[in-house]
Design an enzyme around this catalytic site. Structure first.
Site, PDB file in Angstrom:
ATOM      1  N   LYS A   1      15.087   1.882  -2.911  1.00  0.00           N
ATOM      2  CA  LYS A   1      14.759   2.705  -4.079  1.00  0.00           C
ATOM      3  C   LYS A   1      15.782   3.839  -4.150  1.00  0.00           C
ATOM      4  CE  LYS A   1       9.748   1.850  -3.983  1.00  0.00           C
ATOM      5  NZ  LYS A   1       9.529   1.251  -5.299  1.00  0.00           N
TER       6      LYS A   1
ATOM      7  N   ARG B   1       2.878  -7.785  -2.820  1.00  0.00           N
ATOM      8  CA  ARG B   1       2.312  -9.136  -3.005  1.00  0.00           C
ATOM      9  C   ARG B   1       2.544  -9.982  -1.761  1.00  0.00           C
ATOM     10  NH1 ARG B   1       6.278  -9.630  -8.090  1.00  0.00           N
ATOM     11  NH2 ARG B   1       5.647  -7.443  -8.037  1.00  0.00           N
TER      12      ARG B   1
HETATM   13 ZN   LIG Z   1       7.929  -1.856  -3.409  1.00  0.00          ZN
END
Ligand SMILES: [Zn+2]
Length: 507
Positions: free
Chosen positions: A267, A342
């Protein structure tokens, strides 16, 4: 546990309080005529009354007026009471009150406000919660309000509210704490302590070899964290078995990313701050279990698996293009390492699905701060995406409708064929793609398609409406609703889903 205890006060005279918080859209005709008169007299000299939170002194006692604003427009909802209570109780706290009472003025009779008093109390609790690290540094004095009397409440209501408040308090602690204080082992420790001596049993899986073998996708996410022992993953399993017959079994899998750097798909550009809250799903599930433990509802069994893990970056981090064979035997092509939630939940969902085949009326849920798209599409509401059997049973609709009454709002999304097409395998080398390689917020159906992935790796695609054994499954994405104001670094966690799940299944 220092949430303010809810105390039933059938009448105002029953309330043992040092400040009276009156919440409503009109203070002119209270049941107590002398109180109304005193307020009118103040109003004659103070134009702020009824427009903003104001503190009056009437008969040497604190009276705080917290106006809701209009309640009659189509788009008004019970959060007017929630928000007014937050402001009112902060005024009470600032004035030195330690045990205020809440009185609703002329409760609006519209059915959307039928739980206005309960919601006002929960709003006050939200406002008063202080972060765990802050309490550990400053001591409990920063949460001075020990109880809140609710005028008009009975014992049954206060019992339910205390259960919800205790659960939400724990959920806020687990979600809102910095990544070292709530690293996976310490998250597990908090759960062990939270449920000690309660009606919920706790099992913690700490052994890395077991996690590698039983949860290969979670192990993949955790891989880069293995270099640092205090960041090692944990699977936390919680279970509540009611007394008497089981009529329904709720089965939750929670995403507990104690920190999400994004991994190799790091990120960048300032998007990492706040990612200690990426454990909000697991936090809400644990919080709901705490409410269940305290309330001990009849007829409903609840099982929860929490994937508590850190998505670190390092020389052994997983990368896009890798193919991982999941617990279900599905070959997963990694599309983006920042789509790790997920993966962390998928094998636990598969294990839960196997268990569900032998449980009474099972309903499966994943709860996660999964996608920026959920926040982009829904704003501050949770997004529920469900499979065919869940849709047929209106599971999401019922929870969302109760959410409207309990200030825990959600929007119901549809699962569509495009979601399955989106993650189809492109070669014979794999069976499914975990994600595309763009931010979900700029991806069409960015919060819906991950549910299709979860259904496939959880093996639930084989338990649709037409199957021999349909299994209802709802994916709850709380990325938009999990913290106040969408401020992931500083906003207070909301404990999203706790009150509506409680209203749906425990009351
Ligand atoms: Zn993530």
């Amino acid at each position: 546990m220092a949430y303010p205890h809810a105390v039933a006060a059938p009448q105002l005279a029953d309330a043992n309080h040092d400040a009276l918080i009156i919440i409503g859209d009109d203070f002119s005709s209270l049941a107590d005529a002398s109180l109304s008169q005193a307020i009118s007299a103040q109003q004659a000299v103070d134009a702020r009354i009824g427009k903003q939170v104001t503190l009056l002194v009437i008969d040497s006692k604190r009276v705080i007026l917290a106006p809701t604003g209009p309640l009659n427009r189509d788009y008004d909802d019970v959060r007017r009471y929630f928000d007014a209570a937050k402001q009112g109780v902060l005024e009470a706290k600032a004035s030195g009150s330690t045990q205020p009472a809440i009185l609703l003025a002329n409760v609006n009779q519209d059915s959307r406000y039928k739980h206005a008093l309960e919601v006002a109390y929960l709003g006050a609790c939200q406002a008063l919660w202080q972060p765990l690290e802050a309490r550990e540094f400053h001591g409990q004095a920063i949460e001075p309000i020990s109880q809140i009397s609710l005028v008009g409440a009975d014992e049954a209501m206060s019992k339910a509210l205390n259960a919800i408040a205790a659960g939400q308090y724990a959920a806020r602690d687990l979600c809102g704490t910095e990544p070292e204080r709530m690293a996976p082992p310490r998250f597990a420790d908090y759960c062990v302590e939270l449920f000690a001596g309660s009606k919920v049993s706790v099992e913690v899986i700490s052994d890395i070899n077991t996690i590698d073998k039983d949860y290969p996708m979670m192990s993949t996410v955790a891989r880069a964290s293995y270099a640092v022992e205090r960041h090692h993953p944990r699977v936390v399993k919680l279970e509540y078995v009611p007394e008497g017959d089981v009529e329904r079994t709720l089965m939750f899998v929670g995403k507990g990313l104690v920190y999400d750097t994004g991994g190799a798909d790091l990120k960048v550009g300032g998007f990492m701050a706040g990612m200690s809250r990426d454990k909000g799903g697991a936090a809400s599930v644990a919080g709901f279990m705490k409410s269940v433990a305290d309330f001990a509802p009849k007829g409903v069994k609840v099982i929860a698996y929490l994937a508590v893990v850190r998505n670190s970056i390092g020389s052994d981090c997983f990368v896009p293009d890798e193919i991982i064979t999941s617990r279900e035997g599905v070959r997963v092509r990694i599309g983006n390492t920042d789509a790790e939630g997920r993966l962390a939940m998928g094998d636990l969902l598969s294990e839960m699905k196997d268990r569900a085949l032998n449980e009474v009326n099972p309903e499966l849920f994943t709860v996660a701060t999964l996608t920026g798209h959920a926040a982009r599409a829904m704003g501050p509401y949770s997004a529920y995406v469900e499979n065919g059997p869940a849709r047929a049973a209106k599971i999401s609709r019922q929870i969302a409708d109760l959410g409207d009454l309990w200030a825990d709002g959600a929007e119901v999304s549809r699962s569509r064929r495009e979601d399955y097409d989106f993650i189809r395998p492109r070669t014979l080398a794999d069976d499914v793609l975990s994600s595309n390689n763009a931010a979900s917020a700029v991806t069409a159906r960015g919060h819906q398609f991950p549910m299709a992935f979860l259904a496939i790796v959880g093996g639930l695609d084989k338990h649709g409406t037409e199957s021999a054994q349909p299994l209802p499954y709802v994916h709850m994405d709380i990325a938009g609703s999990g913290v106040e104001g969408g401020d992931w670094q500083h906003g207070k966690p909301t404990a999203a889903t706790v009150s509506s799940l409680f209203a749906r299944y425990c009351l």
